[in-house]
Motif scaffolding. Structure first.
Motif, mmCIF file in Angstrom:
data_model
loop_
_atom_site.group_PDB
_atom_site.id
_atom_site.type_symbol
_atom_site.label_atom_id
_atom_site.label_comp_id
_atom_site.label_asym_id
_atom_site.label_seq_id
_atom_site.Cartn_x
_atom_site.Cartn_y
_atom_site.Cartn_z
ATOM 1 N N ALA A 294 43.411 48.446 71.067
ATOM 2 C CA ALA A 294 44.119 49.568 70.431
ATOM 3 C C ALA A 294 45.609 49.512 70.754
ATOM 4 O O ALA A 294 46.444 49.755 69.872
ATOM 5 N N ASP A 295 45.936 49.184 71.997
ATOM 6 C CA ASP A 295 47.349 49.077 72.378
ATOM 7 C C ASP A 295 48.037 47.935 71.638
ATOM 8 O O ASP A 295 49.169 48.088 71.173
ATOM 9 N N MET A 296 47.364 46.802 71.525
ATOM 10 C CA MET A 296 47.949 45.674 70.791
ATOM 11 C C MET A 296 48.174 46.056 69.336
ATOM 12 O O MET A 296 49.235 45.772 68.771
ATOM 13 N N HIS A 297 47.185 46.684 68.743
ATOM 14 C CA HIS A 297 47.294 47.072 67.338
ATOM 15 C C HIS A 297 48.446 48.042 67.126
ATOM 16 O O HIS A 297 49.182 47.949 66.149
ATOM 17 N N ALA A 298 48.629 48.963 68.052
ATOM 18 C CA ALA A 298 49.692 49.968 67.921
ATOM 19 C C ALA A 298 51.076 49.401 68.219
ATOM 20 O O ALA A 298 52.073 49.935 67.743
ATOM 21 N N THR A 299 51.133 48.320 68.977
ATOM 22 C CA THR A 299 52.411 47.814 69.472
ATOM 23 C C THR A 299 52.964 46.648 68.669
ATOM 24 O O THR A 299 54.172 46.577 68.419
ATOM 25 N N LEU A 300 52.120 45.731 68.267
ATOM 26 C CA LEU A 300 52.590 44.481 67.651
ATOM 27 C C LEU A 300 53.130 44.663 66.243
ATOM 28 O O LEU A 300 52.712 45.553 65.504
ATOM 29 N N GLY A 301 54.031 43.764 65.875
ATOM 30 C CA GLY A 301 54.432 43.562 64.493
ATOM 31 C C GLY A 301 55.231 44.645 63.821
ATOM 32 O O GLY A 301 55.359 44.644 62.596
ATOM 33 N N LYS A 302 55.803 45.577 64.566
ATOM 34 C CA LYS A 302 56.523 46.676 63.933
ATOM 35 C C LYS A 302 57.698 46.191 63.084
ATOM 36 O O LYS A 302 58.025 46.801 62.077
ATOM 37 N N SER A 303 58.303 45.079 63.474
ATOM 38 C CA SER A 303 59.448 44.579 62.705
ATOM 39 C C SER A 303 59.046 44.082 61.323
ATOM 40 O O SER A 303 59.892 43.921 60.453
ATOM 41 N N LEU A 304 57.766 43.850 61.122
ATOM 42 C CA LEU A 304 57.277 43.313 59.844
ATOM 43 C C LEU A 304 56.956 44.404 58.831
ATOM 44 O O LEU A 304 56.905 44.144 57.630
ATOM 45 N N GLY A 305 56.690 45.592 59.299
ATOM 46 C CA GLY A 305 56.232 46.669 58.427
ATOM 47 C C GLY A 305 54.723 46.623 58.286
ATOM 48 O O GLY A 305 54.088 45.577 58.422
ATOM 49 N N HIS A 306 54.137 47.779 58.038
ATOM 50 C CA HIS A 306 52.675 47.895 57.980
ATOM 51 C C HIS A 306 52.054 47.096 56.840
ATOM 52 O O HIS A 306 50.968 46.536 56.993
ATOM 53 N N LYS A 307 52.704 47.026 55.710
ATOM 54 C CA LYS A 307 52.122 46.298 54.576
ATOM 55 C C LYS A 307 51.968 44.820 54.894
ATOM 56 O O LYS A 307 50.908 44.222 54.647
ATOM 57 N N THR A 308 53.009 44.222 55.443
ATOM 58 C CA THR A 308 52.938 42.791 55.769
ATOM 59 C C THR A 308 51.919 42.548 56.870
ATOM 60 O O THR A 308 51.183 41.558 56.830
ATOM 61 N N ARG A 309 51.838 43.460 57.820
ATOM 62 C CA ARG A 309 50.829 43.316 58.873
ATOM 63 C C ARG A 309 49.422 43.295 58.271
ATOM 64 O O ARG A 309 48.604 42.445 58.629
ATOM 65 N N GLU A 310 49.132 44.227 57.364
ATOM 66 C CA GLU A 310 47.799 44.257 56.747
ATOM 67 C C GLU A 310 47.557 42.983 55.938
ATOM 68 O O GLU A 310 46.450 42.438 55.951
ATOM 69 N N ARG A 311 48.569 42.510 55.257
ATOM 70 C CA ARG A 311 48.423 41.265 54.492
ATOM 71 C C ARG A 311 48.060 40.105 55.417
ATOM 72 O O ARG A 311 47.210 39.271 55.079
ATOM 73 N N ILE A 312 48.711 40.034 56.574
ATOM 74 C CA ILE A 312 48.408 38.961 57.535
ATOM 75 C C ILE A 312 46.964 39.078 58.010
ATOM 76 O O ILE A 312 46.253 38.072 58.115
ATOM 77 N N HIS A 313 46.505 40.300 58.276
ATOM 78 C CA HIS A 313 45.117 40.484 58.721
ATOM 79 C C HIS A 313 44.119 40.072 57.639
ATOM 80 O O HIS A 313 43.077 39.476 57.948
ATOM 81 N N ILE A 314 44.412 40.370 56.391
ATOM 82 C CA ILE A 314 43.532 39.963 55.284
ATOM 83 C C ILE A 314 43.466 38.442 55.215
ATOM 84 O O ILE A 314 42.385 37.864 55.101
#
Length: 183
Positions: free
Chosen positions: A48-68
């Motif tokens: 949960a901490d990793m999910h909340a902390t990582l990738g903020k510079s990318l924006g949430h949309k790009t983060r979700e795209r990477i996870h997909i």
């Protein structure tokens, strides 16, 4: 059927409850993955901490795209369904874009550059060429963002491994998707 029990929120350890309640508040449910790992409050907190902390510079949309994309590469149908659900519900990603994300592309040119780079990382397990870093840098990404792309991709591997190992059952709220191929 999952290889490890998926407890209800009432059955979860007390130390896990604040995190699980947060998921209910944000998503309206506790995804099966988080319910399952709640049996280890330390693992739940770390993820949960990793999910909340990582990738903020990318924006949430790009983060979700990477996870997909990473879910598709690693053959993780659970993560594919979860992040397609989150991408659509929370980030407003279009279905056609999320379909492209599975193969490391996007309808958004900036996100496409990030996804192509992340796809190379995922497929090669990080064994990329210097030119790959220069290419994503030339697309306008800073060194911080490049590091965040790698971190977000690596984080996806963690959740993919958990869900593949334990055969986590898809949540009923998630779309009924399956990966097309495994790595």
């Amino acid at each position: 059927m999952a290889r490890i029990a998926i407890p209800t929120i009432e059955e979860a350890p007390a130390k896990s409850l604040p995190i699980l309640r947060n998921y209910v508040q944000v998503l309206g449910l506790v995804p099966n993955f988080f319910a399952m790992i709640s049996q280890s409050p330390d693992a739940l907190k770390a993820i949960a901490d990793m999910h909340a902390t990582l990738g903020k510079s990318l924006g949430h949309k790009t983060r979700e795209r990477i996870h997909i994309m990473t879910a598709e590469v690693n053959g993780c149908s659970y993560c594919l369904t979860a992040h397609t659900f989150l991408g659509g519900k929370l980030q407003g990603l279009a279905a056609d874009d999320m379909e492209l994300n599975r193969d490391g592309h996007s309808t958004d040119p900036q996100a496409d550059a990030a996804l192509q780079f992340a796809y190379k990382i995922a497929k090669s397990r990080g064994h990329i060429e210097a030119a790959d870093v220069e290419e994503v840098r030339a697309a306008g990404f800073t060194d911080q963002q490049i590091i965040d792309i790698v971190a977000e991709t690596a984080f996806s591997f963690i959740t993919n491994i958990f869900n593949n190992t334990f055969a986590t059952e898809r949540d009923s709220a998630f779309p009924p998707l399956s990966v097309r191929k495994a790595a």
